[in-house]
Design a protein around this motif. Structure first.
Motif, PDB file in Angstrom:
ATOM      1  N   MET A   1       0.840  -1.182   0.000  1.00 54.15           N
ATOM      2  CA  MET A   1       0.000   0.000   0.000  1.00 54.15           C
ATOM      3  C   MET A   1       0.881   1.240   0.000  1.00 54.15           C
ATOM      4  O   MET A   1       1.910   1.278   0.636  1.00 54.15           O
ATOM      5  CB  MET A   1      -0.880   0.040   1.245  1.00 54.15           C
ATOM      6  CG  MET A   1      -2.011  -0.911   1.239  1.00 54.15           C
ATOM      7  SD  MET A   1      -3.123  -0.448   2.590  1.00 54.15           S
ATOM      8  CE  MET A   1      -4.381  -1.614   2.265  1.00 54.15           C
ATOM      9  N   SER A   2       0.409   2.232  -0.652  1.00 50.71           N
ATOM     10  CA  SER A   2       1.174   3.466  -0.711  1.00 50.71           C
ATOM     11  C   SER A   2       0.858   4.343   0.496  1.00 50.71           C
ATOM     12  O   SER A   2      -0.120   4.138   1.208  1.00 50.71           O
ATOM     13  CB  SER A   2       0.843   4.219  -1.996  1.00 50.71           C
ATOM     14  OG  SER A   2      -0.460   4.759  -1.924  1.00 50.71           O
ATOM     15  N   LEU A   6      -2.665   4.885   2.965  1.00 53.37           N
ATOM     16  CA  LEU A   6      -2.634   4.834   4.422  1.00 53.37           C
ATOM     17  C   LEU A   6      -3.059   6.166   5.037  1.00 53.37           C
ATOM     18  O   LEU A   6      -3.772   6.198   6.043  1.00 53.37           O
ATOM     19  CB  LEU A   6      -1.237   4.436   4.912  1.00 53.37           C
ATOM     20  CG  LEU A   6      -0.820   3.001   4.597  1.00 53.37           C
ATOM     21  CD1 LEU A   6       0.618   2.771   5.037  1.00 53.37           C
ATOM     22  CD2 LEU A   6      -1.747   2.012   5.257  1.00 53.37           C
ATOM     23  N   GLY A   7      -2.629   7.252   4.437  1.00 57.30           N
ATOM     24  CA  GLY A   7      -3.043   8.571   4.912  1.00 57.30           C
ATOM     25  C   GLY A   7      -4.542   8.765   4.784  1.00 57.30           C
ATOM     26  O   GLY A   7      -5.189   9.319   5.675  1.00 57.30           O
ATOM     27  N   ALA A   8      -5.102   8.292   3.661  1.00 58.05           N
ATOM     28  CA  ALA A   8      -6.546   8.400   3.459  1.00 58.05           C
ATOM     29  C   ALA A   8      -7.306   7.562   4.488  1.00 58.05           C
ATOM     30  O   ALA A   8      -8.329   8.002   5.029  1.00 58.05           O
ATOM     31  CB  ALA A   8      -6.907   7.964   2.041  1.00 58.05           C
ATOM     32  N   VAL A  12     -10.020   8.761   7.330  1.00 56.62           N
ATOM     33  CA  VAL A  12     -11.343   8.144   7.469  1.00 56.62           C
ATOM     34  C   VAL A  12     -11.562   7.706   8.922  1.00 56.62           C
ATOM     35  O   VAL A  12     -12.630   7.924   9.497  1.00 56.62           O
ATOM     36  CB  VAL A  12     -11.508   6.951   6.497  1.00 56.62           C
ATOM     37  CG1 VAL A  12     -12.735   6.127   6.832  1.00 56.62           C
ATOM     38  CG2 VAL A  12     -11.576   7.449   5.058  1.00 56.62           C
ATOM     39  N   ALA A  13     -10.550   7.101   9.525  1.00 52.88           N
ATOM     40  CA  ALA A  13     -10.658   6.672  10.922  1.00 52.88           C
ATOM     41  C   ALA A  13     -10.865   7.872  11.836  1.00 52.88           C
ATOM     42  O   ALA A  13     -11.707   7.831  12.749  1.00 52.88           O
ATOM     43  CB  ALA A  13      -9.421   5.884  11.337  1.00 52.88           C
ATOM     44  N   ALA A  14     -10.131   8.946  11.600  1.00 51.72           N
ATOM     45  CA  ALA A  14     -10.273  10.150  12.425  1.00 51.72           C
ATOM     46  C   ALA A  14     -11.673  10.735  12.282  1.00 51.72           C
ATOM     47  O   ALA A  14     -12.289  11.161  13.273  1.00 51.72           O
ATOM     48  CB  ALA A  14      -9.215  11.180  12.041  1.00 51.72           C
TER      49      ALA A  14
END
Length: 172
Positions: A1-2, A6-8, A12-14
Motif C-alpha cells: 500500500m502506498s 494509508l493517509g486516506a 477516514v478513521a479520524a
C-alpha cells in the motif's frame, strides 16, 4: 500500500471517531445510557460493538467531558477534526489529575492551553505527553506547597508495616 492510501485511511478513521464522539455526546447528554441501564462506556460499546475497548473508553471520556462547559471546546475540536481522539483523551486524563489543584479560572486556562496544544501539528504525541506531564507535575507540586508539610502519624520508631497493622507500641 502506498503512503497516500494509508493517509486516506487514517483520515477516514479520524472522521469516524469524530462522528462517534458526536453521537455519544448527544446520547450521553440525553441520558440514553442511563435509560438503558449502562455506564457511559458500556453504552458506547453497545451502540458501536466493533470498537476496540480503548477507543470506546476514549469516546466515552470525551463525550462525558463535553457535558461540562469547560471541556466543550475540546470535544468540539475532536468533532471538527482539529484534535485526534487519542490526544483529546490524553489531555482529559491530565486535566482530571490537576482539577483539584486549580481554581475555576486556572482550570479553564489550562483546558484552553491543552486544547490548542493537542491541535497543533508541530507537537507530536511525545511532545503533548511532555506538555501534559509538566503541567501535572507543576500543578500538583504547587498544591502540595500550599497544603504545607503533612503531620507525621507515626512515633518515628515504627516501620510502615507495623504502622499499617496496628502493632506500633510507640506513643504519639
Amino acid at each position: 500500500m502506498s503512503c497516500e492510501v494509508l493517509g486516506a485511511l487514517d483520515r477516514v478513521a479520524a472522521r469516524t471517531h469524530a462522528l462517534l464522539v458526536a453521537v455519544a455526546r448527544e446520547g450521553l447528554g440525553r441520558g440514553l445510557h442511563q435509560e438503558a441501564g449502562f455506564s457511559d462506556v458500556d453504552w458506547v460499546r453497545l451502540v458501536c460493538p466493533g470498537l476496540a475497548s480503548r477507543t470506546a473508553v476514549e469516546i466515552a471520556l470525551v463525550a462525558r467531558a463535553a457535558q461540562q462547559r469547560v471541556h466543550a471546546p475540546l470535544a468540539d475540536a475532536v468533532q471538527e477534526g482539529e484534535v485526534p481522539l487519542h490526544r483529546a483523551a490524553q489531555v482529559l486524563r491530565a486535566l482530571m489529575r490537576i482539577r483539584p489543584a486549580l481554581g475555576e479560572a486556572e482550570y479553564a486556562d489550562a483546558t484552553d492551553l491543552l486544547t490548542v496544544a493537542a491541535g497543533r501539528a508541530e507537537f507530536d504525541d511525545k511532545d503533548l505527553g511532555r506538555i501534559t506531564s509538566k503541567l501535572v507535575a507543576t500543578c500538583l507540586s504547587e498544591k502540595e506547597q500550599i497544603a504545607g508539610p503533612r503531620p507525621s502519624t507515626s512515633c518515628g520508631r515504627c516501620t510502615s508495616r507495623r504502622w499499617r497493622t496496628g502493632r506500633c507500641a510507640g506513643s504519639w
